[in-house]
Design an enzyme around this catalytic site. Structure first.
Site, PDB file in Angstrom:
ATOM      1  N   TYR A  10      19.928  27.121  84.155  1.00  0.00           N
ATOM      2  CA  TYR A  10      21.066  28.021  84.538  1.00  0.00           C
ATOM      3  C   TYR A  10      21.105  29.170  83.242  1.00  0.00           C
ATOM      4  O   TYR A  10      20.893  28.801  82.081  1.00  0.00           O
ATOM      5  CB  TYR A  10      22.170  27.193  84.412  1.00  0.00           C
TER       6      TYR A  10
ATOM      7  N   ASP B 250      16.423  30.904  76.586  1.00  0.00           N
ATOM      8  CA  ASP B 250      17.630  30.712  76.518  1.00  0.00           C
ATOM      9  C   ASP B 250      18.030  29.302  75.905  1.00  0.00           C
ATOM     10  O   ASP B 250      18.048  28.457  76.410  1.00  0.00           O
ATOM     11  CB  ASP B 250      18.003  30.723  78.147  1.00  0.00           C
TER      12      ASP B 250
ATOM     13  N   LYS C 257      27.659  29.355  73.205  1.00  0.00           N
ATOM     14  CA  LYS C 257      28.097  28.136  72.882  1.00  0.00           C
ATOM     15  C   LYS C 257      28.384  27.805  71.167  1.00  0.00           C
ATOM     16  O   LYS C 257      29.460  28.395  71.070  1.00  0.00           O
ATOM     17  CB  LYS C 257      27.321  27.182  73.670  1.00  0.00           C
TER      18      LYS C 257
END
Ligand SMILES: *Cc1c(COP(=O)(O)O)cnc(C)c1O
Length: 432
Positions: free
Chosen positions: A148, A243, A271
Site C-alpha cells: 500500500y 516506501d 508515520k
C-alpha cells in the site's frame, strides 16, 4: 471503569458519526467492517494504553497504525507541542525546525541527501512517483500486490491495507488511463520482475516497494528480492523507490534500507517521523531532488507542509530514537509477544504462522510461510474475527483486519506482555 466489552457510549457515538460521515469514520478500516461490531471511540491514551468513551482500557497494539513508537502522549512530544502551540501553529514561511528535522532525516537514512516534508504518506508516494517520471521521462511504474502506498489513483491497483481488507479489486473513480501505467506484480516474485523489465524495461520510470511489507500483514522480503530490484532498476535506467512509511525509524533509525544494506534512489517516510501528527516526507539523491520546485520544474506544494506542530513533534521523536537501545528493547518485547502467542495457539491446536520484523508482526491464521498477497488471503478470516473480539473483550486492542501489523512501542514492557499473553491464552483456550 465499566466491564470491558460493554460499549454503550461508543455505540451511541458510532450511530451519530454514521449519519454525518461515510461509515462513521475518516479512514475505512476503523469502521470494523472485517470483524463486525462497534469500534471503541477513544477518548485518551497514555503510554501503552488507550481508554474509550465507556471507560474501558486496552493495551494498544495499533498505535495509530504505526506512528506512536514511544507510546501515547510521551513527555518529549507533549512538551514540544505545548511550546510550539504557544508560539503559533502555522506560518506558511520557513522555520528553523524544518531545517533541523530535514538534517536529522538525511543524517539517519542512507538514501536521503535531500528531503521535502509533506502532510501524509499518500502525498509522499504520489510526489515521489511524479518526480521519478519527470526524472526518467518515462510513464510506467511497477508496484507489488498487497503493498500500500496511499490512495493516489495510480497506486490503488491491487493495493494492501484497507483496499485488501474490504476486498476491493480496483476502485471506482480511478480512470483506465491512471491504472494503465501501473504494472502490479506478486511480492517476492523475482522472475515476474525480470519478465516485466524484459518486456517494458525502457518505459518503466520506477519500481515502488515496501522493503518489508506491512500492509498485507508483515511479509519480509525473501533473500535476493530487494537485491534483484536494485540490480534491474539500475540496469534499465529506472528508479528504485522504497516506501518506508511504516519501516522508517521503526525497524532502525535508518529504516529497512539500513538493515538490508540496499540504498534506493528515492525514499518515502511517514508515520513515526510525525510523532503522531500529520507529517511525511520524500527524498533521495541530491541530483534527483534538485528537480523539485523551486529548484527544478516538478511542482509540489502544501499550505501546511512543514507545519511547526508536526515538525516539532516529529523532531522530538526522531531525536529520541538516536538511542539504539530503544530498538533493541522494542525487538525484545515483540519477540517475547510472538513467542508466547505462538505457544498459546499451538497448545490450542490452532493453525497459524507468525511473521515478525523488529517491532512489527502479524499472526496469520494459515500455515505459513506468507510471502505474497495470495498467501495472506489464505488466512482464516472468521477465525481472525473471533480472535480479535476475544482479545478486545479482554482489554487487548489489535488491528481490526487480518492484513495489518501489530505494533509495539517503547512504552510496552514486561507487564503488558504478560497481560497480553494471559489474554491470548484465555482466548485460545475458549476456542477460536
Ligand atoms: C500508511 C502508509 C502510506 C500512506 O500514508 P498516509 O499517511 O496514510 O497517507 C503509504 N505507504 C505505506 C507503506 C503505508 O504504510
Amino acid at each position: 471503569m465499566s466491564e470491558t466489552g460493554s460499549r454503550p457510549q461508543s455505540a451511541r457515538w458510532f450511530e451519530r458519526a454514521r449519519r454525518a460521515m461515510p461509515g462513521g469514520v475518516n479512514s475505512p478500516v476503523r469502521a470494523f467492517g472485517a470483524v463486525g461490531g462497534v469500534p471503541p471511540f477513544i477518548r485518551r491514551g497514555r503510554g501503552p494504553r488507550i481508554e474509550d468513551e465507556d471507560g474501558n482500557t486496552y493495551i494498544d497494539y495499533v498505535l495509530s497504525w504505526g506512528p506512536l513508537i514511544l507510546g501515547h502522549a510521551p513527555e518529549v512530544v507533549t512538551a514540544a507541542l505545548a511550546e510550539a502551540a504557544a508560539e503559533g501553529t502555522s506560518f506558511g514561511a520557513p522555520t528553523r525546525w524544518e531545517a533541523l528535522l530535514a538534517e536529522e532525516l538525511c543524517d539517519a537514512v542512507p538514501g536521503l541527501e535531500m528531503v521535502r516534508l509533506v502532510n501524509s504518506g499518500t502525498e509522499a508516494a504520489m510526489s515521489a512517483l511524479r518526480l521519478a517520471r519527470a526524472y526518467t521521462g518515462r510513464s510506467r511504474i511497477v508496484k507489488f500486490a498487497g503493498c500500500y502506498h496511499g490512495h493516489a489513483d495510480s497506486l490503488l491497483v491491487e493495493a494492501g491495507s484497507g483496499v485488501a481488507t474490504l476486498g476491493i479489486p480496483g476502485t471506482p473513480g480511478v480512470t483506465a488511463g491512471a491504472a494503465a501505467d501501473t504494472i502490479s506484480l506478486p511480492y517476492n516474485d523475482i522472475d515476474a520482475v525480470e519478465q516485466a523489465f524484459a518486456a517494458y524495461g525502457d518505459t518503466i520510470a520506477a519500481v515502488i516497494v515496501e522493503p518489508v511489507a506491512g500492509n498485507m500483514g508483515c511479509v519480509p522480503p525473501v533473500p535476493g528480492f530487494l537485491e534483484a530490484l536494485r540490480r534491474l532498476t539500475a540496469q534499465h535506467g529506472a528508479l528504485l523507490i522504497f516506501d518506508e512509511v511504516i519501516t522508517g525509524f521503526r525497524l532502525h533509525r535508518g529504516g529497512a534500507q539500513a538493515v538490508c544494506g540496499i540504498v534506493p534512489d528515492l525514499t518515502c517516510l511517514g508515520k513515526v517521523i510525525g510523532g503522531g501528527l500529520p507529517l511525511a516526507a520524500y527524498g533521495g539523491r541530491r541530483e534527483i531532488m534538485a528537480m523539485v520546485a523551486p529548484e527544478g520544474p516538478v511542482y509540489q506544494a502544501g499550505t501546511l507542509s512543514g507545519n511547526p506542530l508536526a515538525v516539532r513533534a516529529g523532531l522530538a521523536v526522531v531525536q529520541a530514537l538516536r538511542d539504539e537501545g530503544i530498538f533493541r528493547r522494542l525487538d525484545e518485547t515483540a519477540a517475547a509477544l510472538t513467542a508466547g502467542i505462538g505457544e498459546a495457539l499451538s497448545a490450542a491446536g490452532v493453525p497459524h504462522c507468525i511473521q515478525r520484523s523488529g517491532s512489527m508482526f502479524t499472526v496469520f491464521f494459515t500455515e505459513g510461510p506468507v510471502r505474497s498477497l495470495d498467501d495472506a488471503r489464505r488466512s482464516d478470516a472468521g477465525r481472525f474475527a473471533r480472535f480479535f473480539h476475544a482479545l478486545l473483550q479482554r482489554g487487548v486492542y489489535i488491528p481490526p483486519s487480518p492484513y495489518e501489523c501489530w505494533f509495539v512501542s517503547a512504552a510496552h514492557g514486561p507487564a503488558e506482555v504478560e497481560a497480553t499473553l494471559a489474554a491470548v491464552r484465555d482466548a485460545a483456550a475458549g476456542g477460536l
